[in-house]
Design an enzyme around this catalytic site. Structure first.
Site, PDB file in Angstrom:
ATOM      1  N   CYS A 111       0.984  -1.078   0.030  1.00  0.00           N
ATOM      2  CA  CYS A 111      -0.082   0.009   0.063  1.00  0.00           C
ATOM      3  C   CYS A 111       0.713   1.253  -0.156  1.00  0.00           C
ATOM      4  CB  CYS A 111      -0.829  -0.044   1.131  1.00  0.00           C
ATOM      5  SG  CYS A 111      -0.059   0.361   2.720  1.00  0.00           S
ATOM      6  N   GLY A 112       2.325   1.216   0.220  1.00  0.00           N
ATOM      7  CA  GLY A 112       3.120   2.275   0.243  1.00  0.00           C
ATOM      8  C   GLY A 112       3.215   2.871   1.422  1.00  0.00           C
TER       9      GLY A 112
END
Length: 267
Positions: A111-112
């Site tokens: 998801c970063g």
């Protein structure tokens, strides 16, 4: 064993004149997909079990684990009782860099942000993209109509996101779907990276444009991103930093242009 199909039929009860009535319904599948690099587990994603080779390549590129498609030598898809394993064989230099990253992160989920232990570890500085592409605003209605028509999983289940590649000559060349919007984008990045002729064009998103989506697009060198839902403020700032053109297209309200308008033509 083969991975399960992307959807299945389950009973659903619908209200009728005589009360609740049982009917079959098509429901999207979602299963754990583990990404294992050179024998070392890196992340587990909840994903639609389709286009998994594209997902493996796109995730590896958008997360910066590899820099080029040829650094991924092989992908083996293994069906386990708990879900699916994507066993990736990558270049040794990429493996060494990944091991160094793993010393700094508690774990990654793609998801970063998840798994980052400190704010200083957030990848807030995106790679800069080139300025070679242009986009005709008038083409966006046709582009999103085509995107909607090429979403069979969404049409049958109503439970998936899509990412599409609209070429400079006005063709929807690729579409990938997934229950997760990040996964759909990774699948598209993987599929696009195998086709050298698809460098020119723009990214279409059926979802909102978030920070993670813009970062993944920048990692893939994508200059123009058009989303169906509104972007976040951080996504707009990241697009400005990366040199990306970010737009939102709405069937009733038209086009909103958030960054780098020089690529957009109104004719």
């Amino acid at each position: 064993m083969k991975p399960p199909p992307p959807s299945c039929s389950l009973p659903v009860w619908r209200a009728g004149e005589g009360g609740w009535q049982a009917q079959p319904d098509t429901v999207a599948e979602e299963c754990p997909v583990a990404l294992v690099y050179n024998g070392i587990s890196h992340a587990v994603m909840m994903a639609t079990p389709a286009d998994l080779a594209d997902f493996a390549l796109g995730f590896s590129l958008s997360e910066g684990i590899i820099q080029r498609p040829d650094q991924l030598y092989d992908v083996e898809i293994v069906v386990a009782a708990e879900g699916l394993e994507l066993r990736l064989d990558i270049a040794s230099a990429c493996q060494q860099a990944l091991q160094q990253r793993r010393r700094q992160l508690a774990g990654r989920t793609g998801c970063g942000v998840c798994g980052v232990e400190a704010l200083a570890q957030l990848p807030l500085q995106p790679p800069a993209v080139s300025h070679k592409q242009t986009l005709q605003v008038a083409a966006l209605a046709e582009a999103f109509t085509a995107l909607q028509q090429q979403q069979p999983l969404f049409a049958s289940t109503g439970a998936s996101h899509a990412a599409g590649w609209w070429t400079a000559d006005g063709q929807l060349a690729l579409v990938r779907e997934d229950v997760g919007r990040h996964n759909a984008l990774d699948k598209l990045i993987g599929a696009r990276s195998r086709r050298a002729e698809l460098t020119a064009g723009c990214l279409l998103l059926s979802s909102r444009a978030s920070y993670e989506m813009l970062y993944k697009a920048a990692q893939a060198g994508i200059e123009i991103v058009v989303s169906l839902s509104a972007p976040t403020a951080l996504a707009v700032r990241l697009a400005e930093q990366a040199g990306q053109t970010l737009l939102r297209w709405h069937p009733r309200h038209g086009v909103a242009l958030y960054s780098h308008p020089q690529r957009v033509k109104q004719g």
